[in-house]
Write an enzyme that holds these catalytic residues in place. Structure first.
Site, mmCIF file in Angstrom:
data_model
loop_
_atom_site.group_PDB
_atom_site.id
_atom_site.type_symbol
_atom_site.label_atom_id
_atom_site.label_comp_id
_atom_site.label_asym_id
_atom_site.label_seq_id
_atom_site.Cartn_x
_atom_site.Cartn_y
_atom_site.Cartn_z
ATOM 1 C CB VAL A 41 -49.963 -56.983 50.000
ATOM 2 C CG1 VAL A 41 -49.781 -55.638 50.696
ATOM 3 C CG2 VAL A 41 -51.255 -57.643 50.484
ATOM 4 N N GLY B 148 -55.027 -62.418 46.971
ATOM 5 C CA GLY B 148 -54.321 -61.694 45.932
ATOM 6 C C GLY B 148 -52.921 -61.320 46.358
ATOM 7 C CG ASP C 84 -60.196 -63.460 57.674
ATOM 8 O OD1 ASP C 84 -60.077 -64.514 58.333
ATOM 9 O OD2 ASP C 84 -59.592 -63.254 56.610
ATOM 10 N N GLY D 165 -51.199 -63.839 48.860
ATOM 11 C CA GLY D 165 -52.086 -64.583 49.750
ATOM 12 C C GLY D 165 -53.263 -65.122 48.978
ATOM 13 N N GLY D 166 -54.189 -65.749 49.709
ATOM 14 C CA GLY D 166 -55.346 -66.336 49.058
ATOM 15 C C GLY D 166 -56.199 -65.310 48.341
ATOM 16 C CE LYS E 240 -55.851 -58.427 50.721
ATOM 17 N NZ LYS E 240 -56.430 -58.709 52.055
#
Length: 493
Positions: free
Chosen positions: A24, A22, A133, A19-20, A39
């Site tokens: 997982v 990093g 978020d 993802g943006g 993560k």
């Protein structure tokens, strides 16, 4: 990085996704012999040790959230150029993956997600943590149906990764109006973002979309989301989602109990409306029309019949006073006698009624006696002072509305009562146009709050609003100033 061991303890096994922020990974905690999620965040600018301190503080805050609907945070550390977080492993998909692979969830499942997500937000906010978020990718659904929210508190601690422009670019579809205006995120912001997620689960798209981030931001500020139309979605669920998307943070549900109450509200509960079903204000047939000018398209000019309005208000006040007497237990009739109308005089029981006696023969008197003047009834009194009747009616209505504020989750009753008080002052000063504007401002506030199920009227309030609106026209329908100039022009809005 498969097989790599971080901090001499966490062995990376399987990459879940990128993802943006990093990557997982599914990993093994070699010390406690358990499966965890790790993560790996991208390298941050600035002092790496400072980044670790900030992340550790956020991880400690998130670790306090021991709740079934929150992904537990176990550890934080560094590995080379990366900062990593160790969390509870949830084998189910996040909601974004769920929609991509299985389509939209059922209305029943979305209602369950709403309930569980609300409990998670309650727990976070009680611990002093704002998620900042909330989005489908941060909501995980375990195989047993348990919803778990992840990344609590991490957004703020991530510095340039997830604050400022980064957050808005990454989560433009779920950012609250107050964040768009540059204000700090609050618990109310999380509830708005959660509403965006639920809307997407029900419709397939977020509430606001556009060709670019700026267009979406503008819609968060002033656009109204399209209604939710799905056969398997009950009205209480659709209503909950729209209330979560309220522009004003104070108008949003703010707790799990609020969410539960809205979800369990009876869909067919009826209340007396402040507005007719068609939404058109009914102001009665008091208007006098002048003939339309020949050869023009100008609407007939209407003059404000000040005298007619005030005389009609005498009837309104009489009805209002009677209704209040019934409500306060001041009427002398038995309860059954009150049905179907307002009693004008106490009833006399047949068994106790005195029998008529023959009239005595009148004795002539040298000095004629004046007949006593009859005591004026309330109706006669109000007709003698019709302007005072209107003032009193508006003040009584303001007091009734103000009493509903204690059980309300919106500021609409307080503001509407203020408008009604101002309307009473305007009538007392002879300015009916200003009075009309204030009256209909109050009516609109309460009608909107009622449509959003943030306020509920009473039979007394609804009856008084209906009565006043039949004799008091909307501002601009006539000369409205009480001076009889009859210009009939409507103010521009």
């Amino acid at each position: 990085m498969n097989g790599e061991v971080l901090a001499g303890r966490y062995r990376l096994l399987t990459l879940f996704g990128r993802g943006g922020a990093g990557e997982v990974w599914q990993a093994e905690d070699t010390v406690l012999a358990r499966q965890v999620a790790v993560k790996l965040l991208r390298r941050l600018e600035g002092d790496p040790m400072d980044a670790v301190v900030r992340f550790r503080a956020e991880a400690q805050a998130a670790a306090r959230l021991m709740h079934p609907n929150v992904v537990a945070t176990y550890d934080v550390g560094t590995a080379g150029e990366h900062v990593f977080l160790v969390m509870e492993l949830v084998s189910g998909p996040d909601l974004a993956q769920l929609m991509r692979t299985a389509g939209l969830p059922s209305g029943t499942l979305v209602a369950d997600i709403a309930t569980q997500g609300a409990r998670a937000l309650d727990a976070a906010h009680a611990a002093g943590i704002v998620h900042r978020d909330v989005k489908p990718g941060n909501l995980l659904l375990a195989p047993d149906g348990t919803l778990k929210i992840t990344d609590f508190g991490i957004a703020k601690g991530a510095g340039t990764e997830t604050t400022g422009v980064g957050v808005l670019l990454g989560t433009a579809s779920y950012v609250s109006p107050e964040q768009v205006r540059g204000q700090s995120a609050t618990p109310a912001s999380d509830w708005y973002s959660f509403g965006c997620v639920l809307y997407e689960l029900l419709t397939g798209t977020p509430p606001f979309t556009g060709p670019n981030v700026e267009a979406v931001m503008r819609q968060h500020l002033d656009a109204v989301p399209e209604p939710i139309h799905r056969a398997d979605v009950e009205p209480p669920l659709a209503n909950l989602v729209l209330q979560l998307l309220a522009k004003d943070p104070e108008d949003r549900p703010s707790s799990a109990s609020d969410v539960t109450a809205l979800l369990t509200a009876a869909p067919n509960t009826q209340v007396l409306p402040l507005l007719p079903a068609d939404g058109v204000l009914d102001v009665g047939n008091w208007q006098e029309e002048e003939p339309e000018a020949t050869g023009t398209h100008r609407a007939p000019k209407r003059a404000f019949p000040f005298a007619k309005v005030l005389v009609a208000m005498a009837v309104v006040l009489a009805a209002a006073v009677g209704g209040l007497m019934l409500r306060q237990g001041l009427a002398t009739d038995p309860p059954t006698a009150a049905a179907g109308g307002t009693p004008s005089a106490p009833a006399v029981k047949a068994s106790t009624a005195p029998k008529p006696t023959p009239k005595p023969t009148p004795t002539p008197s040298r000095t004629p006696t004046k007949k006593p003047s009859p005591t004026p009834t309330p109706k006669e009194t109000t007709q003698q002072n019709p302007r005072g009747a209107l003032v009193q009616t508006l003040r009584t209505l303001a007091a009734q509305v103000r009493q509903t504020e204690q059980d309300s989750r919106t500021k609409a009753p307080r503001e509407a009562a203020r408008d009604l008080d101002q309307a009473a002052v305007a009538v007392d000063n002879g300015n009916l146009e200003s009075a009309s504007k204030n009256f209909y401002d109050a009516r609109r506030r309460l009608a909107e709050a009622q449509r959003n199920r943030r306020w509920q009227t009473t039979p007394q309030i609804a009856a008084m609003f209906a009565a006043v609106s039949h004799v008091l026209p909307p501002a601009g329908e006539g000369n409205g100033d009480g001076n009889g100039d009859g210009d009939g022009e409507r103010d521009s809005e």
